[in-house]
Write a protein that holds these residues in place. Sequence first.
Motif, PDB file in Angstrom:
ATOM      1  N   PRO A  67      42.612  62.539  -1.474  1.00 56.72           N
ATOM      2  CA  PRO A  67      42.209  61.137  -1.536  1.00 56.72           C
ATOM      3  C   PRO A  67      40.990  60.787  -0.690  1.00 56.72           C
ATOM      4  CG  PRO A  67      44.242  61.387  -0.274  1.00 56.72           C
ATOM      5  CD  PRO A  67      43.987  62.693  -0.951  1.00 56.72           C
ATOM      6  N   TYR A  68      40.827  61.454   0.454  1.00 58.45           N
ATOM      7  CA  TYR A  68      39.703  61.104   1.319  1.00 58.45           C
ATOM      8  C   TYR A  68      38.381  61.597   0.732  1.00 58.45           C
ATOM      9  CZ  TYR A  68      43.545  60.203   4.518  1.00 58.45           C
ATOM     10  OH  TYR A  68      44.710  59.731   5.076  1.00 58.45           O
ATOM     11  N   GLY A 118      34.834  48.294   1.544  1.00 65.85           N
ATOM     12  CA  GLY A 118      35.917  47.385   1.183  1.00 65.85           C
ATOM     13  C   GLY A 118      36.077  47.219  -0.312  1.00 65.85           C
ATOM     14  N   GLU A 119      34.965  47.352  -1.054  1.00 71.64           N
ATOM     15  CA  GLU A 119      35.034  47.256  -2.515  1.00 71.64           C
ATOM     16  C   GLU A 119      35.724  48.478  -3.109  1.00 71.64           C
ATOM     17  OE1 GLU A 119      30.912  44.641  -3.046  1.00 71.64           O
ATOM     18  OE2 GLU A 119      30.868  46.818  -3.286  1.00 71.64           O
ATOM     19  N   ALA A 120      35.399  49.663  -2.588  1.00 73.32           N
ATOM     20  CA  ALA A 120      36.060  50.881  -3.071  1.00 73.32           C
ATOM     21  C   ALA A 120      37.539  50.878  -2.703  1.00 73.32           C
ATOM     22  CB  ALA A 120      35.375  52.112  -2.484  1.00 73.32           C
ATOM     23  N   SER A 121      37.857  50.350  -1.527  1.00 77.67           N
ATOM     24  CA  SER A 121      39.258  50.286  -1.094  1.00 77.67           C
ATOM     25  C   SER A 121      40.080  49.375  -2.002  1.00 77.67           C
ATOM     26  CB  SER A 121      39.343  49.775   0.343  1.00 77.67           C
ATOM     27  OG  SER A 121      38.671  50.630   1.231  1.00 77.67           O
ATOM     28  N   GLY A 157      45.560  56.124   0.301  1.00 73.34           N
ATOM     29  CA  GLY A 157      45.896  57.219   1.190  1.00 73.34           C
ATOM     30  C   GLY A 157      46.990  58.103   0.631  1.00 73.34           C
ATOM     31  N   PRO A 158      47.291  59.199   1.317  1.00 79.23           N
ATOM     32  CA  PRO A 158      48.325  60.132   0.836  1.00 79.23           C
ATOM     33  C   PRO A 158      49.672  59.477   0.594  1.00 79.23           C
ATOM     34  CG  PRO A 158      47.074  61.098   2.653  1.00 79.23           C
ATOM     35  CD  PRO A 158      46.655  59.662   2.561  1.00 79.23           C
ATOM     36  N   ARG A 159      49.958  58.401   1.331  1.00 76.79           N
ATOM     37  CA  ARG A 159      51.237  57.698   1.158  1.00 76.79           C
ATOM     38  C   ARG A 159      51.071  56.368   0.416  1.00 76.79           C
ATOM     39  NH1 ARG A 159      53.980  58.577   7.173  1.00 76.79           N
ATOM     40  NH2 ARG A 159      53.899  60.869   7.151  1.00 76.79           N
ATOM     41  N   GLY A 160      49.909  56.184  -0.193  1.00 72.78           N
ATOM     42  CA  GLY A 160      49.675  54.974  -0.974  1.00 72.78           C
ATOM     43  C   GLY A 160      49.080  53.826  -0.201  1.00 72.78           C
ATOM     44  N   GLY A 161      48.742  54.044   1.079  1.00 73.15           N
ATOM     45  CA  GLY A 161      48.190  52.971   1.901  1.00 73.15           C
ATOM     46  C   GLY A 161      46.732  52.678   1.588  1.00 73.15           C
ATOM     47  N   VAL A 162      46.259  51.553   2.101  1.00 76.22           N
ATOM     48  CA  VAL A 162      44.871  51.130   1.885  1.00 76.22           C
ATOM     49  C   VAL A 162      43.932  51.977   2.739  1.00 76.22           C
ATOM     50  CG1 VAL A 162      43.226  49.231   2.126  1.00 76.22           C
ATOM     51  CG2 VAL A 162      45.559  48.778   1.325  1.00 76.22           C
ATOM     52  N   LEU A 163      42.882  52.493   2.113  1.00 72.18           N
ATOM     53  CA  LEU A 163      41.869  53.248   2.847  1.00 72.18           C
ATOM     54  C   LEU A 163      40.832  52.293   3.422  1.00 72.18           C
ATOM     55  CD1 LEU A 163      41.245  56.240   0.401  1.00 72.18           C
ATOM     56  CD2 LEU A 163      42.627  56.229   2.481  1.00 72.18           C
TER      57      LEU A 163
END
Length: 302
Positions: free
Chosen positions: A125-126, A141-144, A211-217
């Motif tokens: 994901p990174y 922030g737009e990609a996130s 992120g790996p656990r579905g969190g916001v990057l």
Amino acid sequence: MTLDAWHARYWSTIDVGVRPATARAYDVAWRKRVKPWLGHRKIETITVGDIEQAINGWDGSASTRNDALSMLSRLLDGAARAHVIAGNPARLVRRPRDERAQSVRSRALSVSEVRIMLDAVEAGPYRAYLAALVYTGMRAGEASALRVEDIDVPGRVIHVRRNFSMGRSGTMIEQSPKSHKERTVPLPQALLLYVEDAVTGKRRSDLAFSGPRGGVLNPSNVRRAVDWDALRRKLDRPELRIHDLRHTLATLLFDAGAAANDVQAILGHSSLQVTERYSRARADVALRANSALDSLKWTEES
């Protein structure tokens, strides 16, 4: 009335009229810079010279001091509209400039450096998130905030419709893009595989890059996850920021021959003047002038 008293009265008006991230920056600017220098002054006695003296005394980068000047200017604009003062002296002040700052072009990565950067990050994901930033020019922030439904794979475009921004309490807030306008950015072949891997198994409403656990990057957790300092050393770019990936896309587009108005539309810049900072056009003007002048016949043929 002192500037401190006017701030207490008028701050709520400023607060509701700006984005949360801007409000946070203004709050810091007031507490650390504007108030200590000018808060005790009667608002009608503050002059251009007083503000320039304050700016020279403020710590921080040119950008940080410009935030403080912008905050002060908003306060004084409100005072002028309320007829507390005749006009806003902050509008006549020269904005601080960092003469040591690199140009936006010099901060951009080359094509080979882009490959080195992505190869140095573990697949997942990174790497996909960084690839999206460099190949589309989206703000972090737009990609996130991008969702699966925003990606048109058959049409080879991505629709930028929202942005994640840090709120006053430190939580992420979903908003419209910085320009308040939706725009369309390219989905080049180099990014396609990353996108397909990132959205596999997700619903249309899910975040495309998470992120790996579905969190916001966001830039902070991405920098930690990929060891950004080690990446800088590998590239020999000690000052490289994640935002410089946006600079990279703009620079590469110009070098590939894209028109300035097309680059402006893709980057979502508010003015063409901002976009043209990425172009070599002005830097190469003397060389183009040489070619034009050398083509002229300067002597009469016999």
